[in-house]
Design a protein around this motif. Structure first.
Motif, PDB file in Angstrom:
ATOM      1  N   GLU A 243      -7.741 -12.115  -9.245  1.00 33.35           N
ATOM      2  CA  GLU A 243      -7.680 -11.604  -7.868  1.00 33.35           C
ATOM      3  C   GLU A 243      -8.701 -10.458  -7.757  1.00 33.35           C
ATOM      4  OE1 GLU A 243      -6.233 -12.735  -5.310  1.00 33.35           O
ATOM      5  OE2 GLU A 243      -4.378 -13.715  -5.852  1.00 33.35           O
TER       6      GLU A 243
ATOM      7  N   ARG B 270       0.222  -5.625  -9.883  1.00 36.33           N
ATOM      8  CA  ARG B 270      -0.408  -5.867  -8.572  1.00 36.33           C
ATOM      9  C   ARG B 270      -0.593  -7.365  -8.319  1.00 36.33           C
ATOM     10  NH1 ARG B 270      -4.284  -1.177 -10.022  1.00 36.33           N
ATOM     11  NH2 ARG B 270      -3.303   0.577  -8.952  1.00 36.33           N
TER      12      ARG B 270
ATOM     13  N   VAL C  48       0.853  -1.201   0.000  1.00 39.52           N
ATOM     14  CA  VAL C  48       0.000   0.000   0.000  1.00 39.52           C
ATOM     15  C   VAL C  48       0.891   1.254   0.000  1.00 39.52           C
ATOM     16  CG1 VAL C  48      -1.708   1.296   1.345  1.00 39.52           C
ATOM     17  CG2 VAL C  48      -1.924  -1.186   1.135  1.00 39.52           C
TER      18      VAL C  48
ATOM     19  N   ARG D  37      -7.212   1.011   0.290  1.00 37.86           N
ATOM     20  CA  ARG D  37      -6.482  -0.248   0.025  1.00 37.86           C
ATOM     21  C   ARG D  37      -6.152  -0.965   1.319  1.00 37.86           C
ATOM     22  NH1 ARG D  37      -3.145   3.030  -4.128  1.00 37.86           N
ATOM     23  NH2 ARG D  37      -4.257   2.550  -6.062  1.00 37.86           N
ATOM     24  N   PHE D  38      -5.789  -0.193   2.335  1.00 39.13           N
ATOM     25  CA  PHE D  38      -5.471  -0.799   3.630  1.00 39.13           C
ATOM     26  C   PHE D  38      -6.665  -1.581   4.166  1.00 39.13           C
ATOM     27  CE2 PHE D  38      -5.862  -0.696   8.228  1.00 39.13           C
ATOM     28  CZ  PHE D  38      -4.691  -1.323   8.607  1.00 39.13           C
ATOM     29  N   TRP D  39      -7.855  -0.970   4.180  1.00 38.00           N
ATOM     30  CA  TRP D  39      -9.022  -1.641   4.764  1.00 38.00           C
ATOM     31  C   TRP D  39      -9.497  -2.805   3.909  1.00 38.00           C
ATOM     32  CZ3 TRP D  39      -9.552  -1.343   9.643  1.00 38.00           C
ATOM     33  CH2 TRP D  39      -9.184  -0.185  10.328  1.00 38.00           C
TER      34      TRP D  39
ATOM     35  N   VAL E 223      -7.628  -6.819  -7.217  1.00 37.73           N
ATOM     36  CA  VAL E 223      -6.886  -6.343  -8.399  1.00 37.73           C
ATOM     37  C   VAL E 223      -7.877  -6.009  -9.518  1.00 37.73           C
ATOM     38  CG1 VAL E 223      -5.214  -7.013 -10.174  1.00 37.73           C
ATOM     39  CG2 VAL E 223      -4.791  -7.633  -7.781  1.00 37.73           C
TER      40      VAL E 223
ATOM     41  N   THR F  57     -13.059  -3.463  14.834  1.00 37.57           N
ATOM     42  CA  THR F  57     -12.032  -2.570  14.269  1.00 37.57           C
ATOM     43  C   THR F  57     -12.563  -1.906  12.995  1.00 37.57           C
ATOM     44  OG1 THR F  57     -10.282  -3.985  15.152  1.00 37.57           O
ATOM     45  CG2 THR F  57      -9.650  -2.480  13.383  1.00 37.57           C
TER      46      THR F  57
ATOM     47  N   LYS G 290      -7.568  -4.727   2.205  1.00 43.87           N
ATOM     48  CA  LYS G 290      -6.594  -5.792   2.525  1.00 43.87           C
ATOM     49  C   LYS G 290      -6.866  -6.350   3.919  1.00 43.87           C
ATOM     50  CE  LYS G 290      -1.549  -6.376   2.654  1.00 43.87           C
ATOM     51  NZ  LYS G 290      -1.586  -7.792   2.319  1.00 43.87           N
ATOM     52  N   PHE G 291      -7.237  -5.494   4.841  1.00 47.56           N
ATOM     53  CA  PHE G 291      -7.564  -5.939   6.203  1.00 47.56           C
ATOM     54  C   PHE G 291      -8.739  -6.918   6.166  1.00 47.56           C
ATOM     55  CE2 PHE G 291     -10.118  -5.166  10.124  1.00 47.56           C
ATOM     56  CZ  PHE G 291      -9.209  -5.622  11.061  1.00 47.56           C
TER      57      PHE G 291
ATOM     58  N   GLU H 135       2.036   7.382  -6.325  1.00 42.77           N
ATOM     59  CA  GLU H 135       0.992   8.358  -6.669  1.00 42.77           C
ATOM     60  C   GLU H 135       1.323   9.763  -6.157  1.00 42.77           C
ATOM     61  OE1 GLU H 135      -2.629   6.652  -5.118  1.00 42.77           O
ATOM     62  OE2 GLU H 135      -2.739   5.153  -6.695  1.00 42.77           O
TER      63      GLU H 135
ATOM     64  N   GLU I 298      -9.694  -2.631  -8.908  1.00 44.29           N
ATOM     65  CA  GLU I 298      -8.888  -1.456  -9.270  1.00 44.29           C
ATOM     66  C   GLU I 298      -8.777  -1.319 -10.797  1.00 44.29           C
ATOM     67  OE1 GLU I 298      -6.227   0.631  -7.136  1.00 44.29           O
ATOM     68  OE2 GLU I 298      -5.891  -0.806  -5.524  1.00 44.29           O
TER      69      GLU I 298
ATOM     70  N   ARG J  62      -6.764   6.953  -1.009  1.00 42.83           N
ATOM     71  CA  ARG J  62      -6.625   5.711  -1.783  1.00 42.83           C
ATOM     72  C   ARG J  62      -5.872   4.658  -0.969  1.00 42.83           C
ATOM     73  NH1 ARG J  62      -7.389   6.362  -7.319  1.00 42.83           N
ATOM     74  NH2 ARG J  62      -5.715   4.963  -7.966  1.00 42.83           N
ATOM     75  N   ALA J  63      -4.799   5.105  -0.315  1.00 45.97           N
ATOM     76  CA  ALA J  63      -4.020   4.179   0.516  1.00 45.97           C
ATOM     77  C   ALA J  63      -4.886   3.634   1.648  1.00 45.97           C
ATOM     78  CB  ALA J  63      -2.780   4.888   1.075  1.00 45.97           C
TER      79      ALA J  63
ATOM     80  N   ASP K 171      -7.252 -10.195   4.623  1.00 47.13           N
ATOM     81  CA  ASP K 171      -6.193 -10.876   5.391  1.00 47.13           C
ATOM     82  C   ASP K 171      -6.635 -11.249   6.797  1.00 47.13           C
ATOM     83  OD1 ASP K 171      -4.682 -10.398   3.194  1.00 47.13           O
ATOM     84  OD2 ASP K 171      -3.292  -8.980   4.125  1.00 47.13           O
TER      85      ASP K 171
ATOM     86  N   PRO L 179      -4.340  10.549  -2.937  1.00 49.27           N
ATOM     87  CA  PRO L 179      -3.471   9.389  -2.682  1.00 49.27           C
ATOM     88  C   PRO L 179      -3.572   8.842  -1.257  1.00 49.27           C
ATOM     89  CG  PRO L 179      -2.259  11.040  -3.913  1.00 49.27           C
ATOM     90  CD  PRO L 179      -3.581  11.661  -3.547  1.00 49.27           C
ATOM     91  N   TYR L 180      -3.738   9.732  -0.273  1.00 49.37           N
ATOM     92  CA  TYR L 180      -3.834   9.228   1.107  1.00 49.37           C
ATOM     93  C   TYR L 180      -5.140   8.450   1.308  1.00 49.37           C
ATOM     94  CZ  TYR L 180      -3.526   8.757   6.106  1.00 49.37           C
ATOM     95  OH  TYR L 180      -3.458   8.216   7.363  1.00 49.37           O
TER      96      TYR L 180
ATOM     97  N   TYR M 119       1.250   4.343  -2.692  1.00 45.11           N
ATOM     98  CA  TYR M 119       1.106   5.726  -2.219  1.00 45.11           C
ATOM     99  C   TYR M 119       2.301   6.561  -2.684  1.00 45.11           C
ATOM    100  CZ  TYR M 119       0.925   9.776   0.846  1.00 45.11           C
ATOM    101  OH  TYR M 119       0.897  11.068   1.314  1.00 45.11           O
TER     102      TYR M 119
END
Lengths: 222, 222
Positions: B65, A94, A68, B94-96, B68, B132, B98-99, A75, B71, B90-91, B102, B87-88, A72
């Motif tokens: 995937e 990706r 991630v 992507r983080f959530w 993928v 969370t 993936k959370f 971008e 996006e 977007r990051a 995973d 960009p922030y 970032y």
């Protein structure tokens, strides 16, 4: 506070990914080495969900999860892109980066750190995944996964470009050989001679000593 | 051959993600239902690495995937974006996403399908991750994870927006309740009333029957 800070650990290939991307981009940053046995309160504040390195802090805002963070960085600082422009090529990058994290790295972890009786099977699986990755590079026919310059997948694969040889030496194993993976070993040569990569890697002798002692301290036979 | 084809399975929340994104975008596509017990040669050709659905084929090129693919869809068809611009942000999306993949989904899989003596611990972990995720939505203070409209994280979370209630009913479990997760249940209402979402979900009675018989056939007690 510096505009860009990186909380990392010198022996974490995930932290190294972020350093590599910042160096490719020529972004100045402050590096903070975390003691993983006693994590700082700042790290826990910035990454309360996973409590792990690497964490990139940009303008006081934290970004976590190495892949991630790489996107970032790409971008935010447009110079020397590490992602392709075309949406299909971006999806392909990706896909392979995710393949490295989901399949290759866990398999190599198992191959290196599992009990003697599980090791042969684990090695086989690890080599199978590495061959899949090598076949992709071979089919592309380019110097790097990113084409003529290093990209997301090359950076994600840094474990194979540097760490693996040292870990094999430390564990006195040699299941990944140049004879079996000629295209991959050519990539390792190209990858490890890039200046942005070289500057991001921990010294070999230090790593070797650390891992030799870890393998020796293991209750499993090496 | 249609310009856009989707190889999916009706009971796969990962396949549904792709349908939802295509519907949000208003992209026409041909849907091919795969028999997961006997996968088609086309599926194996398009996804030789994982041999799994979903596979999106656009202009004869396969993308695999689910995250993928999402996006890719967002970058290829620009209308009704599912990714933020900044960009922030977007990051963060992507983080959530993936959370969810995973942490949340494996934890709920364990909570629903593990042996009786492992189930309580698994439920606790699953609820911890869901809390969370709920806290994130609560902190955002928006209707959806994507803000005023559904985005990547909402689509990634479709399992929680629809499947979870049916699975709990089928297994006669009720560890995720509206009392414990009020913000999340409000989100479920909003999410499941979007037309692009409703159109992408399998009929409840069919799903319930399938999962009831799976739970009954399990050697573990429910």
């Amino acid at each position: 506070m510096a505009e860009v800070k990186l909380f990392g650990a010198s022996l974490s290939p995930f932290s190294r990914r972020v350093e590599m991307a910042l160096k490719v981009k020529g972004v100045e940053y402050e590096y903070i080495e975390e003691n993983l046995a006693e994590k700082s309160s700042l790290l826990l504040e910035y990454n309360p969900v996973h409590k792990k390195v690497p964490v990139l802090v940009h303008n006081r805002k934290p970004i976590v999860e190495s892949l991630v963070i790489l996107e970032y960085i790409d971008e935010t600082w447009k110079q020397n892109p590490i992602m392709p422009e075309d949406p299909y090529d971006r999806a392909t990058a990706r896909f392979w980066a995710k393949f490295i994290d989901d399949k290759c790295l866990p398999a190599f972890w198992q191959a290196l750190w599992s009990k003697e009786n599980e090791r042969e099977k684990a090695k086989e699986e690890a080599c199978h995944h590495l061959k899949t990755l090598e076949n992709e590079l071979n089919a592309k026919g380019t110097k790097f996964f990113g084409g003529g310059t290093i990209g997301l997948v090359d950076i994600a694969a840094n474990f194979f470009g540097y760490w693996l040889a040292i870990l094999q030496e430390a564990a006195e194993m040699d299941f990944v050989t140049k004879e079996e993976f000629p295209v991959f070993f050519d990539w390792i040569d190209e990858f490890s001679s890039c200046s942005a990569i070289k500057e991001s890697l921990p010294a070999k002798d230090k790593m070797l000593a650390v891992f030799q002692s870890r393998f020796k301290a293991s209750t499993w036979k090496y």
